[in-house]
Design a protein around this motif. Structure first.
Motif, PDB file in Angstrom:
ATOM      1  N   UNK A 133       0.826  -1.207   0.000  1.00 57.60           N
ATOM      2  CA  UNK A 133       0.000   0.000   0.000  1.00 57.60           C
ATOM      3  C   UNK A 133       0.864   1.262   0.000  1.00 57.60           C
ATOM      4  N   UNK A 134       2.163   1.099   0.292  1.00 56.78           N
ATOM      5  CA  UNK A 134       3.073   2.249   0.323  1.00 56.78           C
ATOM      6  C   UNK A 134       3.582   2.627  -1.065  1.00 56.78           C
ATOM      7  N   UNK A 135       3.305   1.806  -2.084  1.00 57.93           N
ATOM      8  CA  UNK A 135       3.806   2.068  -3.435  1.00 57.93           C
ATOM      9  C   UNK A 135       2.651   2.051  -4.444  1.00 57.93           C
ATOM     10  N   UNK A 136       2.723   2.869  -5.492  1.00 53.18           N
ATOM     11  CA  UNK A 136       1.638   2.900  -6.485  1.00 53.18           C
ATOM     12  C   UNK A 136       1.594   1.617  -7.311  1.00 53.18           C
ATOM     13  N   UNK A 137       0.411   1.287  -7.771  1.00 46.45           N
ATOM     14  CA  UNK A 137       0.231   0.107  -8.614  1.00 46.45           C
ATOM     15  C   UNK A 137       0.956   0.292  -9.951  1.00 46.45           C
ATOM     16  N   UNK A 138       1.583  -0.784 -10.433  1.00 42.73           N
ATOM     17  CA  UNK A 138       2.217  -0.683 -11.756  1.00 42.73           C
ATOM     18  C   UNK A 138       1.192  -0.759 -12.893  1.00 42.73           C
ATOM     19  N   UNK A 139      -0.060  -1.047 -12.531  1.00 45.80           N
ATOM     20  CA  UNK A 139      -1.106  -1.172 -13.543  1.00 45.80           C
ATOM     21  C   UNK A 139      -1.095  -2.537 -14.217  1.00 45.80           C
ATOM     22  N   UNK A 140      -2.233  -2.882 -14.843  1.00 46.76           N
ATOM     23  CA  UNK A 140      -2.336  -4.162 -15.536  1.00 46.76           C
ATOM     24  C   UNK A 140      -3.559  -4.114 -16.445  1.00 46.76           C
ATOM     25  N   UNK A 141      -3.509  -4.908 -17.493  1.00 41.43           N
ATOM     26  CA  UNK A 141      -4.620  -4.944 -18.452  1.00 41.43           C
ATOM     27  C   UNK A 141      -5.925  -5.357 -17.780  1.00 41.43           C
ATOM     28  N   UNK A 142      -5.859  -6.329 -16.870  1.00 40.43           N
ATOM     29  CA  UNK A 142      -7.085  -6.792 -16.206  1.00 40.43           C
ATOM     30  C   UNK A 142      -7.671  -5.718 -15.300  1.00 40.43           C
ATOM     31  N   UNK A 143      -6.812  -4.893 -14.725  1.00 34.93           N
ATOM     32  CA  UNK A 143      -7.303  -3.792 -13.901  1.00 34.93           C
ATOM     33  C   UNK A 143      -8.073  -2.799 -14.771  1.00 34.93           C
ATOM     34  N   UNK A 144      -7.525  -2.501 -15.947  1.00 41.48           N
ATOM     35  CA  UNK A 144      -8.206  -1.583 -16.864  1.00 41.48           C
ATOM     36  C   UNK A 144      -9.556  -2.149 -17.292  1.00 41.48           C
ATOM     37  N   UNK A 145      -9.610  -3.439 -17.569  1.00 40.42           N
ATOM     38  CA  UNK A 145     -10.867  -4.074 -17.979  1.00 40.42           C
ATOM     39  C   UNK A 145     -11.897  -4.018 -16.851  1.00 40.42           C
ATOM     40  N   UNK A 146     -11.462  -4.269 -15.651  1.00 40.33           N
ATOM     41  CA  UNK A 146     -12.376  -4.228 -14.497  1.00 40.33           C
ATOM     42  C   UNK A 146     -12.966  -2.834 -14.328  1.00 40.33           C
ATOM     43  N   UNK A 147     -12.123  -1.822 -14.386  1.00 37.48           N
ATOM     44  CA  UNK A 147     -12.609  -0.462 -14.174  1.00 37.48           C
ATOM     45  C   UNK A 147     -13.459   0.028 -15.336  1.00 37.48           C
ATOM     46  N   UNK A 148     -13.180  -0.438 -16.526  1.00 38.10           N
ATOM     47  CA  UNK A 148     -14.033  -0.081 -17.671  1.00 38.10           C
ATOM     48  C   UNK A 148     -15.435  -0.649 -17.482  1.00 38.10           C
ATOM     49  N   UNK A 149     -15.522  -1.887 -16.962  1.00 35.59           N
ATOM     50  CA  UNK A 149     -16.821  -2.506 -16.717  1.00 35.59           C
ATOM     51  C   UNK A 149     -17.585  -1.760 -15.623  1.00 35.59           C
ATOM     52  N   UNK A 150     -16.857  -1.284 -14.607  1.00 35.71           N
ATOM     53  CA  UNK A 150     -17.497  -0.553 -13.514  1.00 35.71           C
ATOM     54  C   UNK A 150     -17.924   0.848 -13.967  1.00 35.71           C
ATOM     55  N   UNK A 151     -17.166   1.421 -14.895  1.00 41.82           N
ATOM     56  CA  UNK A 151     -17.411   2.801 -15.309  1.00 41.82           C
ATOM     57  C   UNK A 151     -16.678   3.784 -14.421  1.00 41.82           C
ATOM     58  N   UNK A 152     -15.482   3.370 -13.957  1.00 42.86           N
ATOM     59  CA  UNK A 152     -14.706   4.187 -13.033  1.00 42.86           C
ATOM     60  C   UNK A 152     -13.260   4.232 -13.515  1.00 42.86           C
ATOM     61  N   UNK A 153     -12.731   5.405 -13.812  1.00 39.87           N
ATOM     62  CA  UNK A 153     -11.337   5.480 -14.273  1.00 39.87           C
ATOM     63  C   UNK A 153     -10.377   4.960 -13.198  1.00 39.87           C
ATOM     64  N   UNK A 154      -9.312   4.299 -13.647  1.00 34.39           N
ATOM     65  CA  UNK A 154      -8.324   3.795 -12.693  1.00 34.39           C
ATOM     66  C   UNK A 154      -7.162   4.766 -12.603  1.00 34.39           C
ATOM     67  N   UNK A 155      -6.783   5.081 -11.355  1.00 41.65           N
ATOM     68  CA  UNK A 155      -5.641   5.948 -11.101  1.00 41.65           C
ATOM     69  C   UNK A 155      -4.732   5.270 -10.099  1.00 41.65           C
ATOM     70  N   UNK A 156      -3.481   5.113 -10.459  1.00 44.50           N
ATOM     71  CA  UNK A 156      -2.529   4.498  -9.528  1.00 44.50           C
ATOM     72  C   UNK A 156      -2.092   5.523  -8.486  1.00 44.50           C
ATOM     73  N   UNK A 157      -1.843   5.051  -7.279  1.00 48.60           N
ATOM     74  CA  UNK A 157      -1.404   5.953  -6.223  1.00 48.60           C
ATOM     75  C   UNK A 157      -0.951   5.183  -4.991  1.00 48.60           C
ATOM     76  N   UNK A 158      -0.145   5.816  -4.166  1.00 48.61           N
ATOM     77  CA  UNK A 158       0.357   5.206  -2.927  1.00 48.61           C
ATOM     78  C   UNK A 158      -0.204   5.967  -1.731  1.00 48.61           C
ATOM     79  N   UNK A 159      -0.161   5.336  -0.578  1.00 53.69           N
ATOM     80  CA  UNK A 159      -0.596   5.966   0.661  1.00 53.69           C
ATOM     81  C   UNK A 159       0.608   6.168   1.575  1.00 53.69           C
TER      82      UNK A 159
END
Length: 513
Positions: A88-114
């Motif tokens: 959780x301390x580092x941003x997501x590197x992203x992935x194709x499946x993450x993009x597909x999931x968020x497209x289905x939800x209708x929510x843009x994906x933004x990588x970020x760390x806490x």
């Protein structure tokens, strides 16, 4: 049906105050784009549950909640039992499946760390969490040791004696030393003021303490005591700091884990001011592998936990229990949980199927799902969700496709962890060794002084006896002296001397003639 479903979900999950999106609603196993499921910040201190079988996505759901709370300025405390929350301390590197999931939800994906702070109650890297025995108090300390009323009374006497005599009880060594002193060297003093202490009960208490020490509690009790206000920090951007307690090495030590959890909850409840109805919580605690808290807890400990769960929400603190099955949580606690996120359950046996039917009864009745059946068919990253709205009314139960975490879904490297720990202000504050005089040191000095005094008295007595014995020997005469000093002996001696003299003189006189 679809239109009615969308209207129900959109109406049930719209909130006036701060909230965040958890995912997208699903019907007939299909994600309904732009039908979003959100959680209101105002009721997250009504506690919650994340449940589901191994591998169903519970940990990632926890990660989502923690990072979204952080973005809203709410700090949290996470129990990392498996070591996979550090990402959780580092941003997501992203992935194709993450993009597909968020497209289905209708929510843009933004990588970020806490912003993250690593904590530890063992030998893991991070700021050390400690508490003194005194801070536990006699009642809580007795409950942790599972003592009966008689033994608990003795513990209360130990605390009272140490308070009266200014003996700090910092760690378990201090408590054991005080107990030993009160039943040995200080027995007469204690009995006169506080009454008689049963040696059999003292032995039982000692065995309980040894059991606690064997689970590693010796490293937890002591100074410097952790200040729970340090869990409520935000960073320079206003984001809540996520405190991650690394617990990978205490999974087989449930007594230590439950001891730590109870102390943290009790300390928060006793020190935090009343918060009233705020727009968002002051702090949220995620208790992973929650069954470890409840499985080994005594009845007295359970009563204490239930009381704290009921009352701590008034301090603006939310508790989220994470476990495999809702049945792992006692009913009195489960009834206090307003948020429920239920991942898939497995139905391999008749007992499993019965447990699923019971689990389904924990959720609001819905016309859109066959909950019993759906619980066994949920995919990874899917869950049944219900929460309390801002009026305290349960929201409609909804099958949800959860958003992906914005942070890394993997553990950090040793180098990354070392970098965070190195820059931590809490490590500098709490990892310094504090070694001030405590009950153990003071009583040890007192015992040694008493022993030294006893030795001095013994030496004085020995010297007095030696002097007496020497004087007696000087006054006592030998046998020869006694014979020679006898009156009769002296008379015989004088007679013999005269006769010898006469004989000698007679001889000498004869010679002269």
């Amino acid at each position: 049906m679809l239109e009615q479903f969308s209207e129900t979900i959109n109406a049930g999950y719209q909130f006036k105050g701060p909230s965040f999106v958890l995912g997208g609603a699903m019907l007939d196993k299909a994600t309904q784009t732009n039908t979003l499921v959100s959680l209101p910040m105002a009721t997250l201190n009504r506690h919650g549950l994340i449940a589901g079988a191994t591998g169903s996505g519970k940990t990632k759901t926890l990660q989502i909640l923690a990072e979204q709370l952080s973005k809203e300025g709410v700090p949290s405390l996470l129990m990392d039992m498996k070591g996979d929350l550090s990402g959780i301390a580092m941003p997501s590197p992203g992935h194709r499946k993450i993009d597909e999931r968020h497209a289905a939800i209708g929510l843009p994906f933004t990588a970020g760390a806490s912003p993250v702070e690593f904590l530890s109650i063992s030998d893991e890297k991070g700021a050390r969490l400690r508490a003194t025995v005194t801070e536990f108090g006699p009642v809580l300390f007795s409950k942790i040791l599972s003592l009966n009323d008689t033994q608990g009374g003795i513990v209360a006497v130990v605390f009272k004696y140490c308070d009266d005599n200014e003996l700090p009880l910092l760690d378990l060594m201090d408590f054991k030393k005080a107990l030993q002193f009160m039943t040995n060297e200080g027995k007469a003093e204690v009995q006169e003021i506080y009454g008689r202490i049963s040696t059999a009960s003292v032995g039982s208490i000692m065995r309980k303490i040894v059991e606690l020490e064997q689970q590693g509690a010796g490293t937890f009790f002591g100074e410097r005591s952790f200040e729970v206000d340090d869990l409520c920090r935000t960073d320079e951007l206003g984001r809540g700091i996520v405190s991650v307690i690394r617990l990978t090495d205490i999974q087989d030590r449930p007594k230590l884990f439950s001891t730590f959890m109870l102390q943290i909850l009790a300390e928060i409840y006793s020190t935090f001011p009343e918060a009233g109805d705020a727009e968002k919580p002051k702090l949220v605690l995620f208790i992973d592998e929650a069954h470890l808290v409840f499985d080994k807890a005594s009845d007295a400990l359970m009563d204490q936990l239930e009381a704290i769960v009921k009352l701590i929400r008034s301090k603006g603190v939310g508790l989220i229990f994470v476990t495999q099955n809702p049945a792992d949580i006692p009913e009195n606690v489960l009834g206090q949980l307003g948020l429920k996120i239920q991942h898939s359950l497995r139905a391999f046996t008749a007992k499993d199927r019965k447990a699923i039917r019971l689990a389904a009864q924990n959720y609001p009745i819905t016309e859109f799902y066959d909950v019993d059946q759906l619980l066994t068919e949920l995919g990874i990253g899917e869950a049944l969700v219900t929460a309390l709205n801002e009026k305290g009314i349960p929201t409609p139960l909804v099958h949800t496709m959860l958003r992906a975490p914005e942070s890394r879904m993997d553990i950090l490297t040793d180098a990354e962890i070392n970098s965070i720990v190195k820059d931590s202000p809490l490590v500098k504050k709490y990892n310094q060794e504090v070694d001030r005089d405590s009950a153990h040191d003071i009583l040890t000095d007192k015992i040694e002084a008493a022993h030294a005094e006893e030795r001095q008295e013994e030496l004085k007595e020995q010297r007095a006896k030696a002097r007496k014995s020497t004087g007696s020997r000087r006054r006592e005469k030998s046998t020869l002296e006694k014979v020679m000093s006898n009156t009769t002996t002296r008379q015989i001696g004088r007679t013999l001397a005269r006769e010898l003299a006469r004989g000698l003189l007679g001889i000498l006189g004869g010679k002269r003639k």
